[in-house]
Design an enzyme around this catalytic site. Structure first.
Site, PDB file in Angstrom:
ATOM      1  N   LYS A 170       0.831  -1.222  -0.018  1.00 42.31           N
ATOM      2  CA  LYS A 170       0.066  -0.002  -0.117  1.00 42.31           C
ATOM      3  C   LYS A 170       0.837   1.239  -0.105  1.00 42.31           C
ATOM      4  O   LYS A 170       1.936   1.362   0.775  1.00 42.31           O
ATOM      5  CB  LYS A 170      -0.815  -0.065   1.355  1.00 42.31           C
ATOM      6  CG  LYS A 170      -1.916  -1.014   1.270  1.00 42.31           C
ATOM      7  CD  LYS A 170      -2.986  -1.037   0.251  1.00 42.31           C
ATOM      8  CE  LYS A 170      -4.055  -2.261   0.271  1.00 42.31           C
ATOM      9  NZ  LYS A 170      -5.157  -2.094  -0.719  1.00 42.31           N
ATOM     10  N   ASP A 199      -0.642   0.161  -4.476  1.00 39.19           N
ATOM     11  CA  ASP A 199      -2.026   0.356  -4.142  1.00 39.19           C
ATOM     12  C   ASP A 199      -2.403   1.704  -3.435  1.00 39.19           C
ATOM     13  O   ASP A 199      -2.191   1.632  -2.364  1.00 39.19           O
ATOM     14  CB  ASP A 199      -2.759  -0.788  -3.750  1.00 39.19           C
ATOM     15  CG  ASP A 199      -4.263  -0.505  -3.761  1.00 39.19           C
ATOM     16  OD1 ASP A 199      -4.757   0.363  -4.325  1.00 39.19           O
ATOM     17  OD2 ASP A 199      -5.044  -1.451  -3.286  1.00 39.19           O
ATOM     18  N   GLU A 225      -1.863   0.971  -8.591  1.00 39.22           N
ATOM     19  CA  GLU A 225      -3.402   0.372  -8.422  1.00 39.22           C
ATOM     20  C   GLU A 225      -4.365   1.510  -7.949  1.00 39.22           C
ATOM     21  O   GLU A 225      -3.965   2.168  -7.011  1.00 39.22           O
ATOM     22  CB  GLU A 225      -3.623  -0.764  -7.632  1.00 39.22           C
ATOM     23  CG  GLU A 225      -4.868  -1.070  -7.352  1.00 39.22           C
ATOM     24  CD  GLU A 225      -5.085  -2.481  -6.786  1.00 39.22           C
ATOM     25  OE1 GLU A 225      -5.985  -3.003  -5.957  1.00 39.22           O
ATOM     26  OE2 GLU A 225      -3.929  -3.489  -6.847  1.00 39.22           O
ATOM     27  N   GLU A 251     -11.701  -2.431  -9.205  1.00 39.72           N
ATOM     28  CA  GLU A 251     -12.203  -2.919  -8.082  1.00 39.72           C
ATOM     29  C   GLU A 251     -13.579  -2.024  -7.493  1.00 39.72           C
ATOM     30  O   GLU A 251     -14.391  -2.577  -6.985  1.00 39.72           O
ATOM     31  CB  GLU A 251     -11.373  -3.189  -6.840  1.00 39.72           C
ATOM     32  CG  GLU A 251     -11.077  -1.744  -6.064  1.00 39.72           C
ATOM     33  CD  GLU A 251      -9.760  -2.062  -4.920  1.00 39.72           C
ATOM     34  OE1 GLU A 251     -10.517  -1.924  -4.107  1.00 39.72           O
ATOM     35  OE2 GLU A 251      -8.703  -2.463  -5.178  1.00 39.72           O
ATOM     36  N   ASP A 274     -14.047  -7.249  -9.968  1.00 36.10           N
ATOM     37  CA  ASP A 274     -14.543  -7.841  -8.733  1.00 36.10           C
ATOM     38  C   ASP A 274     -15.623  -8.490  -8.819  1.00 36.10           C
ATOM     39  O   ASP A 274     -16.725  -7.833  -9.184  1.00 36.10           O
ATOM     40  CB  ASP A 274     -14.537  -6.903  -7.496  1.00 36.10           C
ATOM     41  CG  ASP A 274     -14.948  -7.486  -6.237  1.00 36.10           C
ATOM     42  OD1 ASP A 274     -15.883  -8.338  -6.160  1.00 36.10           O
ATOM     43  OD2 ASP A 274     -14.204  -7.177  -5.135  1.00 36.10           O
ATOM     44  N   HIS A 301      -9.543  -8.407  -7.867  1.00 30.66           N
ATOM     45  CA  HIS A 301      -9.601  -7.801  -6.566  1.00 30.66           C
ATOM     46  C   HIS A 301     -10.295  -8.766  -5.483  1.00 30.66           C
ATOM     47  O   HIS A 301     -11.328  -9.187  -5.761  1.00 30.66           O
ATOM     48  CB  HIS A 301     -10.404  -6.389  -6.461  1.00 30.66           C
ATOM     49  CG  HIS A 301     -10.714  -5.819  -5.203  1.00 30.66           C
ATOM     50  ND1 HIS A 301     -11.777  -5.832  -4.409  1.00 30.66           N
ATOM     51  CD2 HIS A 301      -9.751  -5.381  -4.243  1.00 30.66           C
ATOM     52  CE1 HIS A 301     -11.802  -5.278  -3.270  1.00 30.66           C
ATOM     53  NE2 HIS A 301     -10.300  -5.259  -2.953  1.00 30.66           N
TER      54      HIS A 301
END
Length: 364
Positions: A170, A199, A225, A251, A274, A301
């Site tokens: 992250k 992400d 992401e 996602e 997703d 996701h």
């Protein structure tokens, strides 16, 4: 041969506590509100489907199912999955396209696919396409934003030692040098042979995402992401043009048409559809095939226990994301072998539900 008409349609909600602390740039994952739909047909077969939220809205989805969608299924031929999806979608046009409706549709659609596969005696990965049975796996559990740099490095090294080909970290620390130092430490530790994804969870402006992408480029990232809000199509187009890092999105998209706009505009380098948020397996496959026509890979996701079969089904399925969250209500875990997630061979969705554990966690 009699028509397998749906005679019972039940929806219920189960709360699952997170298995570990999970934080990103905008939120914490507090619990998984899991929506289940169970269908029974006149020939005595049953199918169990599900979708989820990460902490809010579960009762709203449940109301949509009970008040509007499930009554329309009684008496319908369970084999007509495409027709039933379209009928339910058309009946809720006042609330589409939107998260509540898509999540509700997904719970129904996955139950219908579970029925379809069980009736055929085939696993989902084969009936949905059957491209291969094993898909590369990457880990997210060792990359949360609250973890220290040392913890990120330890997690990445553990994944590499286990033979997993990638890890996701992250990003979105207050200052770019904080993100950069963390990423560089992981890259220095694992060397060039491990895929590193990042992400940002929709936390940045276009200007900031562009700045950080340029700072991240020497790290050799596999993708960046959700750098921007999911409805910022123009920003994603501009960002994709400005960096060599593939931009991953999907996602937080809730319709096939949203994906069409993104891929046609060149705003998506990786497609992360997703199955719960797109409305089920039926539209998930449409997005995967759309991505294939644009020569794009699909890396869905979350929901690894379901996505392993779907990613294995299509030729452009690249990765399954490792975030275990169903172990409290299943008898077995997703099989992992040689850095790959293995799609189950059991007929149906292939998830070995623990019905007693599910019943114990029902929200009244």
């Amino acid at each position: 041969m009699s028509t397998p008409a749906i005679t019972r349609a039940e929806a219920f909600l189960v709360d699952l506590e997170v298995e570990t602390v999970r934080t990103d740039a905008v939120q914490a994952f507090l619990k998984q509100e899991t929506l289940f739909v169970e269908l029974e047909t006149s020939d005595g077969r049953t199918g169990l489907g599900y979708s989820y939220t990460i902490g809010t809205g579960g009762t709203s989805v449940l109301a949509m199912l009970r008040d509007h969608l499930l009554p329309r299924l009684i008496g319908a031929d369970a084999r007509n999955v495409e027709g039933l999806w379209f009928d339910l979608f058309a009946s809720t046009r006042a609330t589409t396209v939107g998260a509540i409706t898509s999540l509700a549709l997904a719970a129904v659609d996955t139950a219908l696919w579970d029925l379809r596969c069980r009736r055929a005696g085939e696993p989902l990965w084969r009936l949905a396409g059957g491209f291969r049975q094993r898909v590369p796996l990457y880990d997210t559990e060792g990359g949360w934003l609250h973890l220290t740099t040392d913890q990120l490095v330890a997690g990445a090294l553990a994944s590499q030692k286990a033979g997993w080909p990638g890890v996701k970290l992250k990003v979105g620390k207050p200052r770019v040098h904080e993100d950069l130092e963390r990423l560089q430490a992981v890259r220095d530790a694992v060397g060039p042979g491990l895929d590193i994804m990042v992400d940002a969870n929709q936390s940045m402006t276009y200007a900031e995402a562009k700045r950080r992408a340029r700072a991240f480029e020497p790290i050799d990232l596999s993708w960046f992401e959700e750098p921007l809000p999911a409805d910022d199509l123009t920003g994603h187009v501009r960002l994709a043009e400005s960096t060599a890092i593939p931009i991953a999105v999907g996602e937080s998209m809730y319709s096939v048409s949203q994906f069409r706009e993104y891929v046609a505009a060149g705003a998506a380098g990786i497609v992360q559809v997703d199955v719960a948020r797109i409305g089920g397996i039926t539209p998930w496959l449409k997005v995967a095939h759309l991505a294939e026509t644009f020569n794009l890979e699909v890396c869905p996701h979350f929901l690894m226990e379901l996505h392993v079969s779907l990613t294995a089904a299509v030729p452009n399925g690249r990765y399954v994301e490792h975030i275990p969250q169903l172990r409290a209500i299943t008898h077995t875990e997703m099989e992992i072998a040689d850095g790959h997630a293995v799609a189950p061979d059991a007929p149906g969705l292939g998830i070995d539900w623990n019905r007693d554990a599910i019943d114990d966690r029902r929200v009244s």
